[in-house]
Structures are given as C-alpha cells and as structure tokens.
Design a protein around this motif. Structure first.
Motif, PDB file in Angstrom:
ATOM      1  N   ASN A  95      26.398  22.253   2.569  1.00 36.40           N
ATOM      2  CA  ASN A  95      27.439  21.787   3.478  1.00 36.40           C
ATOM      3  C   ASN A  95      28.809  21.652   2.841  1.00 36.40           C
ATOM      4  O   ASN A  95      29.007  20.819   1.971  1.00 36.40           O
ATOM      5  N   PRO A  96      29.757  22.421   3.286  1.00 34.21           N
ATOM      6  CA  PRO A  96      31.115  22.252   2.803  1.00 34.21           C
ATOM      7  C   PRO A  96      31.896  21.380   3.786  1.00 34.21           C
ATOM      8  O   PRO A  96      31.360  20.932   4.789  1.00 34.21           O
ATOM      9  N   SER A  97      33.148  21.179   3.494  1.00 36.62           N
ATOM     10  CA  SER A  97      34.027  20.436   4.392  1.00 36.62           C
ATOM     11  C   SER A  97      35.462  20.740   4.007  1.00 36.62           C
ATOM     12  O   SER A  97      35.721  21.285   2.925  1.00 36.62           O
ATOM     13  N   LEU A 118      28.728  17.211   2.247  1.00 37.04           N
ATOM     14  CA  LEU A 118      30.028  17.811   2.557  1.00 37.04           C
ATOM     15  C   LEU A 118      30.827  18.239   1.337  1.00 37.04           C
ATOM     16  O   LEU A 118      32.057  18.307   1.377  1.00 37.04           O
ATOM     17  N   SER A 165      33.769  18.451  10.043  1.00 27.36           N
ATOM     18  CA  SER A 165      34.367  18.611   8.723  1.00 27.36           C
ATOM     19  C   SER A 165      34.980  19.985   8.503  1.00 27.36           C
ATOM     20  O   SER A 165      35.703  20.184   7.547  1.00 27.36           O
ATOM     21  N   LEU A 166      34.666  20.949   9.377  1.00 24.23           N
ATOM     22  CA  LEU A 166      35.267  22.272   9.237  1.00 24.23           C
ATOM     23  C   LEU A 166      36.131  22.607  10.454  1.00 24.23           C
ATOM     24  O   LEU A 166      36.323  23.775  10.780  1.00 24.23           O
TER      25      LEU A 166
END
Lengths: 461, 461
Positions: free
Chosen positions: B96-98, B297, A12-13
């Motif tokens: 959690n990022p995305s 995410l 996702s990154l």
C-alpha cells in the motif's frame, strides 16, 4: 494547500491531493538543490543524541498539512544532514542522483509494484532483463553475461547483496566460513596496490597443501568508498587500485574458484572505451557487479549483478511454495522469477529507474559525464589519495599526526567533507571527486582550503 | 518541455530541469491513479519474453526528452504491468502506497544520503530511532523494544533482512543450517491454523533428546502474502492465522531459543486497541518485525525490526575498518551506526518516508484506515480464504479442480487478480482485501464476478 480532512488516509491516492502535495515536494527539492552550497557539508557541531531531542516522543494523533511537514524538514532535518549532494562532498565515495534517476525513482515508487515473480509484474521483470543487458553492452562485458549469451543480470540494492560482499568478511561470517579460512592478502605499492596473481597463487597453493578447498576470489576494479570497505581489499578499495582481472581469472580457473569482479564504482567508467581495458579478462569471471547508484546518476539504490550461469543462483536461492505456484512459470524455463536471483522475496521496480536514466541522457552524455570527473581528479579514475609532508626527515608518526590534524581542520570548517585511509601504516587523506553537482571551482576551493589549513598547522613553514 | 542539450547529464541536478521534469512525472502518476480502473489488473495475454521484444537491444546513444520517455511508459510499460494499486487487486497481499509515502520517498530519493553511520548523516540516523520508537508506541510493544528501554529498532527493506526470514528455509540454508535441522510443524484447523505451544514443545523435546540445540522460533501474527511464504509457516502465512505469542514465548524461554515475532502484515492492525491482543506476550520475544510497506500506506520498501538487546545484532554484524574510523562514534556507546544493524553496508533514508506518513495522516486516521479494510473483509484481519463447493458428497479432487477453474476464470477476466493456497491438501481461493484504493464497491464487484463464473462452471446448478 492548507489543512486536509482527517480521514484523508482513507483516500490516500486521491489524484488531486497527490499531485498538489507531490509538486510541493518537487519545489522543495528544487530549492534545496539551488541553495545546497549554503549548508555546511556536514553539521560541524552535532552531537550524538542531540538531534532526536527536537522530535516529539510519540507519533502525532492527528494529521498535519504537507506544508507544515516540509517546513519541519527545512527546520529540523536539513541542519543535521550530511549533504551528500553538496558539490563539496568529497568523502567515502559519492552517491550520484540525477533528475532522470529521480524521475525513475518516482515511477518506481508511484507504480509501487513488487516484481518478485514474472506474473507479479511481467513488464517489470522483462524491463529488468532489458536494462541489465543494455548495461552489459555499454560496459563491453562479454556476451556470456547477457541473456542472449546464456548468462543474465539482476538489479540488487547494494553490492552486499550481489553474491560478493563488499563487507566481505561479514558475508563470510554469516554463511559460516570461519575467519581462519578467510585469506587477507598483502598488496604492494609496486603493483599499484592491486592484488597480484602470484600472491593469490601462493596463498591458494599453501591452503591446498593443507587440505583446504579454495572457494571464491574477488577481483576489485577501482572500488573505493562505501561499496567496499572490507579489510581484505582495503588497498584496492581505499585507494581505488585495480586488480589484474585476466591474471586473477587464470588463477581462479586453475583452482576451480568462483571469480567475482567487483567494479562497484569504477565499472561505470567502462562505458568509455579508454577505461574498458580494466575489465579485460572478464570472460574468465563467474560474476560481475557494478553500482549505477555510485557514479552513474542513478538515485539510491541500484546494483547490477551479472552471472555467466544463472542456474548457479537459482539453484541456491529458488523457492517454490504452493502459495506462489499459480503465478509461477509453470516450468517454462524462459520465465525469470527474480525472487530466485536474490535472498529477499520482495523487491522494488528498480529497472524503470535505470531505464529512465539511460533513455534520458543516452550513452554519449554519460561518457562525457564520467570523463569530466576523471579530468577533475586527474588521477586514477576520480579518487585522489595524498598526505601532507612537512619536511624531509620527519618521522612517520609525526606526519600521521599532522595529517589527522589537517583533516580535522578542513572538515570542521563545514566547507567540505572528506575522509581518510591507512595504507602501509600511513595515514592518507582521501579526496573522492565525483559529485553530481561538483564543478572544477569546488575542487579548486578544497585545494585552497587544504593549503590554508596546512599553512596554519605548520606555521607557514 | 522539448529537447534538452545532450550534455544535460553534466548538470544532472539543474533545479529548473529537475522541477519541470519531476512535475511531469507527478502529473503522469496522478493521471495513472485517476484512470487505474481502466487497465486490466493483470495483462491477461502476456507471454514470457513477449514484452521485452518491444524494447531495443541496446541503450540509446543520445538522450531523449522526458515527455517522450513518459509516452513510452504509457505505451510500452503500463500494458504489461500487474497493477498492484488497482482497487481490484486481491492477490498475495497488498503493498500500500499513499501520497504521504510517496512524498517521503521523494525526500529520501532527492536528498539521496546514505545513512550507514551516524556521521554520514546524523539526522537520518536519529530520525530512524525516533520513528521506530513511535511505531513501537503505536503498536503497544513493550518498552523493552524502545531505545529508552534498552532495546531499539531499525528500518530494513524487507522481512527477509529482519533477522527472521519470511523465506525462512532459504535464510537457514544460506547461514548453513541443514534442512534436516529445520522443523516443519503441523498446524491444525482446531487451533485456527495457528502453531500450538504443545506442538512446538514436543518437537523441541524430541530434538533435545537427540542432542540437538533448539535455536530459533518464529511466531507469526497473521502474516499472509509476500512477506511470508515459507513452507514452515505456510498455514499461518497463507491463511493469516495467528500464533499464540505468549505460549510460544514461554516455550522459547524454557529452552533458550530466540523468539521472533513476524507481524509483517497484521502488525499494522495493532495500532487499533481491539487488535493489540494478538501481540500479547511480546515481552517474551527477542525481536519483532512488521512491514509498513504492506498495510501502513508506506511505499516500498520499509520493514521495522525491533530487538530487545541491540548488542545481539551489533556483535554479529559490526564492522570497524580503518576506512570508516574517522567518521565513527569513537567509542561513544550512545552513537548508533546502523550499518551494524544490518547485513549490507549502504542503506537508504527510509526514516523520512515513514515519518512523513505518520505526520501527514496521524494515528487516528491510520486506525480508521485499518478498520475500513477489516470491515470490508469482515474476517480475520483483511484476508478471506474460501472454496466453492458444488454440492455435498463430491470428492475433494473434484472440488479442487472446480476451484482451480474458478480462479483461472476470474483472473482471465482482467477485472481483478487473486491467488490461491493449499491447506490440508485442499485448494483454497485467497482474497486479500487491503488495497489503498479499494472501496466496498470493488469487493462487491469481485463477489459478483465470482458468483457469475461459478454459475457458468457448474451450469447454474
């Protein structure tokens, strides 16, 4: 951009995908700002429930491309939006973003750290100390609110979190202060609708005589709009009036009350020496707050709260479970764990946002920016409250009706959006000038629109 | 990019400047993600107060270029950061990022609307209704938590705002519930450290016999980390244990208590049918919360709260000052004014962020993502708690000391960051696997690191 593999969420990154899709969003937003005057400020014919029908009932099973999603934002989201960044948005009070505020928000969201304790991101904690000190300096707050002076500041999301509650009665209700113990004080035209020290003193003395203990006094410095709609301060907040801080401070000191200065909106103006007088007497306060997300080019959300005695906050709000001990200060008093300065545990890296704004524009340009809005409103800060009078002799109810019709007519045009206020039982139209994109021509336009609609209403008389 | 005119703040949303500078930030962040493994996960030698000395004491008087500012972020900010997005960050629980979460955050920050009432941005309100219904569907929550079923949801910033408080004792203290009326219940290894219905029932009956009224019960579904450090739930939260929702629900119903299910972290797993059983009995709850910003995410911040009876929220939290009447629902019960679903008045357009995540990845990819983390931890959801035992017969204090040394040694390496927990007076190391960028090789690396440091400590024995 095209379609991406279904399992993209597993990476996702991915830096390439990230850069490509983020740039598409940047371009989308740049186009939005370029075209913003083409949209009705407020969707004139939206009905509650009508918009959500556009969206499916369930989340999609398979992913879609960012291009497709942005097309849907354009088609399905923008038409139902009230465009707060339209230069013809004169409602509530503005929430002013900027390129720098956006850049700071991107850094905050991209780094995505959670600086609830010093060790959970040391630089995020210390940069927060730096920027709240910077802001205190710009506003000319007494040294006692700076870390070096024994006080200190913290960044919250909104005034409602910042000790005082703009929605103050709600806050009181939540902490268990019965409505009967909450004083609604009268404000008068003669004092510019500010709260007079005599009024407060009389109310306090009456309460003390009844055996009550006065607890908390909120002085409002020109705080209209969103941040301040509580009925007690309704005069100062709705009209942008200014309480006499020094005199209220003396009353608060005399009776041992906590004095908070709520300068949510007008606090920004204190960066200009000519408006700083409104915070005169701030050294008598226990806490001060202002919102860079209102009138200081900082995208939502960001509220500065300063306290003279940080232990007043930390003794009420600290937690020290075993879970976090290994990352705590270990008794080092110089360490700030900002979780103990707020109610919630988690928090965002807001400091970098305000820091980028201050770095990018600098104090001199920010003063110019504030002065430009004040000049456009040519009024108390940047808020104009007015009402249409058809002719002398007409009764107040009829005038109220006329003004309600006028407001409805101008808002229905979609060419601008403004709100109203009721003061001394009078319906007053409220024009808040302070949009990041608002120029003098937009103010002239809304004035022409008001005159046209007023003429239609009164038959040209 | 070069220098820009001083009065750029006067045109703070100039589309060209905006696009150019935002793209520079996008490139900066893409480079950060590409290089993230080069940074120590946590600055090993930072000392409280050492970092802020790098920054000047006052805000700059004149603005600077975005390039210059980004150089300073690289030089002064990144070295002091605890890198939550490092694939070797195993502390607390992940945030959690995305790419999609970031895109959504950009849209939220760029449009910068304040959807506190329906009319203040109709589509923002209705899209929020849509996405909380979507999430309820994905998690398999009972229909009664959906708008169509008479319930409904809202997006908050953190669990601490979402009726229950992860920092629950703090919340209770704030609303005036004395600590003496707050029950800390024992949890046992036999029940997998979940809270047993018998324990709750016994405590409640004892209180009722003393004339107290049982008010609120929080069932925790595998909620470790940030969102849940309150001492009461310390077992379930620190260890990711799961309370038996149905049994606790029956106790709550029996005594008229409000039951909240706090699924802040593990709620995300319920999108996979094989983990949904942990929410079995949710129809007995009054409210449920989970945080997409933890394991879904979605960049900080985003917390879903669902209630079976929205009027329970709105009757406690609504405000209806004159100030906002012209933009209110005018008594239309179908209109949602989200200001009445939360404590604060202002709020961000979080719905578009979660919506972009769901659209971009889709449910199938999100399930794969969750399963990948669970597979990596091969444990209860994605959290591993363990302790090193040198040999049989050694006393607990010595084992505790050994584990403290082990944790300090691995964290000092800067190669990863993990935290600890104390359960039944035993010091336990806590490895939270769930980073957006974490791959199997990072988990293997941390395992090798642990073995190496353990061998050093016990002299290879």
């Amino acid at each position: 951009m095209g379609s991406l593999p279904l399992d993209d969420a597993l990476f996702s990154l991915n830096p390439d995908t990230f850069a490509e899709e983020s740039t598409a969003v940047v371009d989308f937003l740049a186009r939005y700002y370029r075209d913003i005057e083409r949209y009705p400020v407020m969707a004139p014919d939206a009905k509650p429930g009508s918009i959500r029908k556009v969206f499916p009932d369930a989340a999609p099973e398979t992913g879609e491309s960012m291009d497709r999603i942005l097309d849907d934002v354009q088609r399905d989201v923008l038409p139902g939006l009230t465009h707060w960044q339209s230069p013809s948005f004169f409602a509530y009070f503005q929430a002013n973003p900027s390129g720098a505020g956006f850049a700071g928000e991107m850094l905050s969201a991209g780094l995505n750290v959670v600086p609830f304790m010093w060790k959970a991101s040391a630089v995020a904690t210390e940069l927060e100390q730096v920027v709240v000190d910077w802001m205190a300096g710009l506003l000319g707050l007494p040294e006692l609110f700076c870390f070096a002076g024994g006080g200190g500041g913290v960044l919250h999301g909104s005034t409602c979190e910042a000790v005082t509650h703009a929605t103050f009665q709600k806050g009181a209700r939540i902490v268990g202060i019965p409505p009967a113990n909450f004083r609604v004080l009268h404000i008068m035209a003669e004092s510019g609708y500010g709260l007079s020290a005599d009024t407060v003193r009389a109310a306090v003395e009456e309460d003390v005589a009844r055996g009550l203990v006065p607890l908390y006094l909120c002085a409002t410095v020109g705080t209209p709009g969103l941040g301040a709609i509580d009925p007690v301060r309704v005069g100062t907040t709705g009209l942008g009036a200014i309480d006499p801080v020094r005199e209220l401070g003396q009353v608060a000191r005399c009776y041992g009350m906590w004095l908070h200065i709520d300068a949510a909106y007008a606090g920004s103006a204190a960066i200009c020496p000519e408006f700083r007088c409104h915070l005169d007497g701030a050294e008598l306060a226990d806490s001060v707050s202002m919102n860079p997300h209102k009138w200081f080019l900082t995208n939502m959300d960001c509220c500065c709260l300063w306290v003279a005695d940080p232990t007043a906050l930390t003794s009420a709000l600290s937690t020290d479970p075993e879970y976090l001990k290994n990352v705590g200060s270990g008794g080092d008093v110089s360490t700030i764990d900002y979780k103990d300065w707020q109610i919630a545990l988690s928090r965002r890296f807001r400091a970098i946002k305000l820091w980028v704004v201050l770095r990018r524009y600098g104090a001199a340009a920010m003063r110019n920016y504030i002065r430009r809005h004040v000049r456009m409103a040519e009024w108390n800060f940047s808020l104009v409250c007015f009402r249409l009078r058809q002719r002398l002799g007409i009764d107040d109810d009829a005038v109220d009706g006329l003004n309600r019709q006028l407001l409805a007519a101008v808002n229905a045009s979609g060419r601008e959006f403004m709100t109203h206020f009721v003061m001394d039982s009078k319906f007053v139209i409220r024009l808040a000038v302070g949009g990041a994109m608002t120029e003098m021509r937009h103010v002239r336009d809304v004035w022409e629109l008001l005159k046209d609609k007023a003429n239609e209403l009164v038959g040209g008389s």
